[in-house]
Design a protein around this motif. Structure first.
Motif, PDB file in Angstrom:
ATOM      1  N   PHE A 156      39.939  26.001  35.228  1.00 52.31           N
ATOM      2  CA  PHE A 156      41.025  26.361  34.832  1.00 52.31           C
ATOM      3  C   PHE A 156      41.183  26.738  33.526  1.00 52.31           C
ATOM      4  O   PHE A 156      41.985  27.847  32.893  1.00 52.31           O
ATOM      5  N   MET A 157      40.511  26.293  32.601  1.00 53.14           N
ATOM      6  CA  MET A 157      40.373  26.748  31.241  1.00 53.14           C
ATOM      7  C   MET A 157      39.763  28.272  31.228  1.00 53.14           C
ATOM      8  O   MET A 157      39.992  28.999  30.260  1.00 53.14           O
ATOM      9  N   SER A 158      39.129  28.470  32.039  1.00 55.82           N
ATOM     10  CA  SER A 158      38.053  29.771  32.023  1.00 55.82           C
ATOM     11  C   SER A 158      39.207  30.922  32.645  1.00 55.82           C
ATOM     12  O   SER A 158      39.114  32.019  31.978  1.00 55.82           O
ATOM     13  N   ILE A 159      40.250  30.723  33.374  1.00 57.37           N
ATOM     14  CA  ILE A 159      40.863  31.848  34.027  1.00 57.37           C
ATOM     15  C   ILE A 159      41.587  32.486  33.147  1.00 57.37           C
ATOM     16  O   ILE A 159      41.447  33.781  32.966  1.00 57.37           O
ATOM     17  N   PHE A 190      39.153  35.219  31.734  1.00 55.99           N
ATOM     18  CA  PHE A 190      39.009  36.369  32.809  1.00 55.99           C
ATOM     19  C   PHE A 190      40.038  37.320  32.946  1.00 55.99           C
ATOM     20  O   PHE A 190      39.953  38.603  33.321  1.00 55.99           O
ATOM     21  N   GLU A 191      41.337  36.503  32.868  1.00 56.97           N
ATOM     22  CA  GLU A 191      42.663  37.448  33.150  1.00 56.97           C
ATOM     23  C   GLU A 191      42.685  38.382  31.840  1.00 56.97           C
ATOM     24  O   GLU A 191      42.981  39.653  32.044  1.00 56.97           O
ATOM     25  N   ARG A 192      42.268  38.098  30.582  1.00 59.70           N
ATOM     26  CA  ARG A 192      42.417  39.082  29.374  1.00 59.70           C
ATOM     27  C   ARG A 192      41.519  40.064  29.609  1.00 59.70           C
ATOM     28  O   ARG A 192      41.699  41.120  29.322  1.00 59.70           O
ATOM     29  N   ALA A 193      40.267  39.730  30.049  1.00 57.98           N
ATOM     30  CA  ALA A 193      39.161  40.698  30.009  1.00 57.98           C
ATOM     31  C   ALA A 193      39.341  41.524  31.257  1.00 57.98           C
ATOM     32  O   ALA A 193      38.604  42.444  31.643  1.00 57.98           O
ATOM     33  N   ASN A 194      40.450  41.203  32.191  1.00 54.35           N
ATOM     34  CA  ASN A 194      40.524  41.991  33.525  1.00 54.35           C
ATOM     35  C   ASN A 194      39.214  41.885  34.288  1.00 54.35           C
ATOM     36  O   ASN A 194      38.990  42.771  35.078  1.00 54.35           O
ATOM     37  N   ASP A 195      38.591  40.752  34.289  1.00 51.72           N
ATOM     38  CA  ASP A 195      37.321  40.647  35.172  1.00 51.72           C
ATOM     39  C   ASP A 195      37.664  39.965  36.319  1.00 51.72           C
ATOM     40  O   ASP A 195      37.750  38.730  36.380  1.00 51.72           O
ATOM     41  N   LEU A 196      37.872  40.798  37.330  1.00 53.37           N
ATOM     42  CA  LEU A 196      38.353  40.496  38.728  1.00 53.37           C
ATOM     43  C   LEU A 196      37.181  39.715  39.434  1.00 53.37           C
ATOM     44  O   LEU A 196      37.431  38.766  40.237  1.00 53.37           O
ATOM     45  N   GLN A 197      35.890  40.145  39.159  1.00 53.26           N
ATOM     46  CA  GLN A 197      34.827  39.645  39.797  1.00 53.26           C
ATOM     47  C   GLN A 197      34.904  37.981  39.635  1.00 53.26           C
ATOM     48  O   GLN A 197      34.698  37.179  40.276  1.00 53.26           O
ATOM     49  N   MET A 198      34.693  38.016  38.169  1.00 51.91           N
ATOM     50  CA  MET A 198      34.682  36.280  37.607  1.00 51.91           C
ATOM     51  C   MET A 198      35.778  35.565  37.919  1.00 51.91           C
ATOM     52  O   MET A 198      35.764  34.437  38.195  1.00 51.91           O
TER      53      MET A 198
END
Length: 90
Positions: free
Chosen positions: A19-22, A25-33
């Motif tokens: 949950f903390m990492s989401i 990844f959203e800010r970086a737009n890293d859909l794969q991660m």
């Protein structure tokens, strides 16, 4: 970090880290991660027999896979949801 905790059987703590990492990844737009995070979260919920929450995580995983048009991973994800629903009904 979440995966490390999951590997040693500390799935509740793993989920906290997922949950903390989401947001990152959203800010970086890293859909794969982001997709991988929801997949791992769903697996952790499965292990903890929290199947309703695993279905929610897998559904988010599916939504991301659809954006990437990854049919093989989509098939796996649908299978995971079916198994979680089956176990939830037992």
């Amino acid at each position: 970090m979440g995966t490390s905790y999951s590997r040693i059987g500390r799935n509740a703590l793993a989920i906290e880290y997922y949950f903390m990492s989401i947001p990152a990844f959203e800010r970086a737009n890293d859909l794969q991660m982001l997709a991988e995070t929801y997949l791992q979260m769903g697996r952790s919920y499965d292990i903890m027999e929290m199947f309703d929450k695993s279905v929610d995580a897998y559904q988010k995983y599916i939504d991301l896979l659809k954006q990437e048009n990854d049919q093989k991973a989509l098939n796996d994800a649908y299978n995971r949801i079916a198994m979680a629903l089956y176990h939830n009904k037992r």
